[in-house]
Scaffold this motif. Sequence first.
Motif, PDB file in Angstrom:
ATOM      1  N   ILE A  71      10.903  10.458 -41.892  1.00 34.92           N
ATOM      2  CA  ILE A  71      10.165   9.192 -41.797  1.00 34.92           C
ATOM      3  C   ILE A  71      11.117   8.011 -41.967  1.00 34.92           C
ATOM      4  CG2 ILE A  71       8.431   7.752 -42.947  1.00 34.92           C
ATOM      5  CD1 ILE A  71       6.926  10.352 -43.590  1.00 34.92           C
ATOM      6  N   SER A  75      11.728   5.322 -38.968  1.00 33.44           N
ATOM      7  CA  SER A  75      11.251   3.946 -39.166  1.00 33.44           C
ATOM      8  C   SER A  75      12.369   2.970 -39.480  1.00 33.44           C
ATOM      9  CB  SER A  75      10.232   3.913 -40.312  1.00 33.44           C
ATOM     10  OG  SER A  75      10.848   4.272 -41.538  1.00 33.44           O
ATOM     11  N   GLU A 451       5.997   0.657 -39.949  1.00 32.69           N
ATOM     12  CA  GLU A 451       6.130   1.940 -39.244  1.00 32.69           C
ATOM     13  C   GLU A 451       6.226   3.102 -40.223  1.00 32.69           C
ATOM     14  OE1 GLU A 451       6.485   4.576 -35.989  1.00 32.69           O
ATOM     15  OE2 GLU A 451       5.779   2.505 -36.164  1.00 32.69           O
ATOM     16  N   GLU A 453       4.965   3.230 -43.272  1.00 35.42           N
ATOM     17  CA  GLU A 453       3.613   3.425 -43.816  1.00 35.42           C
ATOM     18  C   GLU A 453       2.750   4.239 -42.859  1.00 35.42           C
ATOM     19  OE1 GLU A 453       1.085   0.621 -46.359  1.00 35.42           O
ATOM     20  OE2 GLU A 453       2.350  -0.698 -45.148  1.00 35.42           O
ATOM     21  N   LYS A 454       2.806   3.885 -41.586  1.00 37.94           N
ATOM     22  CA  LYS A 454       1.998   4.569 -40.573  1.00 37.94           C
ATOM     23  C   LYS A 454       2.389   6.048 -40.477  1.00 37.94           C
ATOM     24  CE  LYS A 454       2.741   3.882 -36.162  1.00 37.94           C
ATOM     25  NZ  LYS A 454       2.854   3.218 -34.840  1.00 37.94           N
ATOM     26  N   LEU A 455       3.681   6.329 -40.491  1.00 43.79           N
ATOM     27  CA  LEU A 455       4.151   7.711 -40.394  1.00 43.79           C
ATOM     28  C   LEU A 455       3.790   8.520 -41.640  1.00 43.79           C
ATOM     29  CD1 LEU A 455       7.661   7.128 -38.784  1.00 43.79           C
ATOM     30  CD2 LEU A 455       5.608   8.033 -37.674  1.00 43.79           C
ATOM     31  N   LYS A 457       1.155   8.032 -43.607  1.00 45.43           N
ATOM     32  CA  LYS A 457      -0.272   8.321 -43.544  1.00 45.43           C
ATOM     33  C   LYS A 457      -0.554   9.445 -42.551  1.00 45.43           C
ATOM     34  CE  LYS A 457      -1.737   3.658 -44.865  1.00 45.43           C
ATOM     35  NZ  LYS A 457      -2.327   2.376 -44.397  1.00 45.43           N
ATOM     36  N   LYS A 458       0.170   9.448 -41.445  1.00 42.91           N
ATOM     37  CA  LYS A 458      -0.011  10.502 -40.446  1.00 42.91           C
ATOM     38  C   LYS A 458       0.405  11.858 -41.007  1.00 42.91           C
ATOM     39  CE  LYS A 458       1.402  11.890 -35.789  1.00 42.91           C
ATOM     40  NZ  LYS A 458       2.228  11.548 -34.611  1.00 42.91           N
ATOM     41  N   GLU A 459       1.545  11.891 -41.699  1.00 37.64           N
ATOM     42  CA  GLU A 459       2.010  13.152 -42.291  1.00 37.64           C
ATOM     43  C   GLU A 459       1.018  13.667 -43.322  1.00 37.64           C
ATOM     44  OE1 GLU A 459       4.344  15.136 -41.577  1.00 37.64           O
ATOM     45  OE2 GLU A 459       5.607  13.989 -40.206  1.00 37.64           O
ATOM     46  N   ARG A 461      -2.212  13.112 -43.392  1.00 35.91           N
ATOM     47  CA  ARG A 461      -3.394  13.632 -42.687  1.00 35.91           C
ATOM     48  C   ARG A 461      -3.125  15.013 -42.115  1.00 35.91           C
ATOM     49  NH1 ARG A 461      -3.729   8.378 -40.525  1.00 35.91           N
ATOM     50  NH2 ARG A 461      -2.782   9.118 -38.590  1.00 35.91           N
ATOM     51  N   ASN A 462      -1.917  15.207 -41.580  1.00 37.81           N
ATOM     52  CA  ASN A 462      -1.597  16.464 -40.907  1.00 37.81           C
ATOM     53  C   ASN A 462      -1.256  17.594 -41.863  1.00 37.81           C
ATOM     54  OD1 ASN A 462      -1.973  15.125 -38.512  1.00 37.81           O
ATOM     55  ND2 ASN A 462       0.205  14.793 -38.118  1.00 37.81           N
ATOM     56  N   ARG A 463      -0.675  17.245 -43.016  1.00 34.50           N
ATOM     57  CA  ARG A 463      -0.144  18.287 -43.890  1.00 34.50           C
ATOM     58  C   ARG A 463      -0.974  18.538 -45.146  1.00 34.50           C
ATOM     59  NH1 ARG A 463       4.953  19.803 -42.379  1.00 34.50           N
ATOM     60  NH2 ARG A 463       5.955  18.474 -40.835  1.00 34.50           N
TER      61      ARG A 463
END
Length: 733
Positions: A71, A75, A451, A453-455, A457-459, A461-463
């Motif tokens: 990340i 970013s 960017e 922060e966005k990554l 949050k995505k990680e 959600r996915n993990r």
Amino acid sequence: RALLASEKKASINIKEDIEITCRHSQVDNLKTQAMALVNQVGGTCKNKIFKLERGKGAIVAYKGGKIIQKISAASKAFIETLQSSRLISTISWKADATKRIELRFGDICEETLDAALVSNDDKLTCTHKVISLLARKVGPLLKNDCDFLQKKEKPRAGTALITNAKGNTQIDKIVHLVINNSNADVEGNLIKDLKTALNEAEEDGIRTLGIVPIGLQQGYTLKTSASAIIKACETHFRTSRKIKVVKVFEVTKPSVDTIAGCFKRATSGMWEVKSSKNASNLDAIAAVQQQRARNVQQLQDLSNVQKEIWYQWSWQDDDKSFVPYDWDQNLQIETAYTNEQSTVYVVGDRNLVTNGKNYNVDFTAMAQFNAVSKYKRTVKREKLAEPLIAPKIEGNGILPVFSEPSYSSSSSSSSSSSSSSSLSSSAMVDDEESEEGTQLRIFGPADAVFEAEKLLKKELRNRIKTTIVKLPMVDNRVKSEIEKALEGKAEYSITGNDVEITCFVGFIDKIRNDVLDIALKSKDIPLPDYWSVVPSASGASDFSATLVDISAGSPEFNRVLTQMRVTMPTANITKLERIQNKWLWEQYFQTKRRISTKNGADAVEMELFHGTRANPPVNIYNGQDGFDMRFSAAGMWGIGTYFAVNAKYSDDYHHPSAGGRQMFFCRVIVGDYITTASNSSYRIPPEKPAAPGTAAFASIRYDSISGSTNGSVIFIVYANAQAYPNYLITYTP
């Protein structure tokens, strides 16, 4: 800084903004040059605190910190873990539990607070210990504010004044309390001063207030200070509307122990005392902090020599590849090795991302061991073509730490040399993670921070996944066992009979099944060893049935097919499903245990067939009582549940389905049975003959009845939970 280095009368304070203090004639010129430099590196920089809820902080350590590294690289933002304090004890206001005093082991300067309450002198010189530390972090604005207040208010003993904070802290404001020096042995004076400070904070709208023991420099003892804080809060909480939480900070174990004793003695009837799990781990936490301090100093001493390092140390990852240690770890390890030490204790990060783990590198075993779990990884030493030159360390330095072992349901601390994953058994709730969660500082240009922060949050959600395990009953014993097993493996909460678990996606089903096992094993009920770990259905109860497909040609499949073909030689099983229903299994196992105890020997079990005719099999394998004889009609041997040795007999009672005919292959507790002629009046098995005075009960009955009809031996049971639907067979005859 380089720009201003040649300007003797210019100073700079870099926070979220750049503050330049210089001669008036230089302002425009230096501001223009500073803005040009900022624009060169991508615009205005931003400092963002990203809070990870407790349990989710493991993403920092996941796969040795590779997620955070990825990340950061993607970013172009710098990411570091903030060290949070540890909650030791809490006393809550009984009339309003949201009002409380917390004792915390840690540095107030590193905490996120609305305000910090500290002592200062009447000149507001900020020379007292804690305020001097804060002043260095806040910067020159604090001195400016203090100078202004001192001239305007002319503070005297017993007054409290508020200034802004921030700078390099997460503290919004500072409450300066000027303490009365006279009669320092009188606790009442200190209580009065503290009340004044609390009132001032209340008027300013402060909700969370941090404080260190006040009045020690004026001669008050630590016990007196802690007692005064509790009594002042007791008075203030009676009428306060704003202040909800007062956090008391200490950084040494003896002082924490002393204050904790004062918390326990808060027996005015207004307080409820609760200790944290960290209280029992205080020695270990203190030892880690001391070791960190020693390692920082060691790294500073070593790097300041600018020593050439000709060897690179690496550790073996799960994919068997070797990962080089960071320069600071490598420096520590190589220095210890050349000094002929047997081991070296390493604390730190991966690629400058801290995760709070601690390791011992053993040169005899050529392995690193996790200091907590004892998990083992191979290490190696290789000569370099060119030497490494360690960079200088400034300030507090950065501490190194690396990878994590795999999840295990075992509580054993024995080491292993391999792993299928990088999530440790303690990763989900780090040994040193605060109860409020983990905080990350993201720093860099505003677009890079956004960017990152966005990554993140995505990680997450996915993990990270949350599931709710629904249990039939959670008593105190079961709750205790579940808490003990999950501590350090997942974030969890227990509400009623529901256990909510948050952990990495790859381990959610394993941990969920462990919880279900605990619920049964706490009652000493083992699950069948041939059952599988399977994902939970969304929204389904964890004590509802799970159907597991059995592969054609497997030993399990062939065993059922062979038994079926004894009397149905042309039968073909199109689908065989193992039924895993922990609710029904618990009832069945308890029945078997009870019958075994009654008979003085293991109850006899048989595998028998059963057809359901018009009744869909799901009503049995996913029903509350399984085979429920209350719905049985009277048969040749009365009202009971009938099972056959021969599949051909049950085929006459098959259930028609879209995929073919269906019947059960069941486990049945026949126990001590009697073979008898048919008798439709049976409602329970007949009594067993017994010699007078030898029976444990007034009368003892057989456990089931056996008979023969239509070419098959059949067994009839007259109680629920005496049979378990082991397999659902879908077949053609």
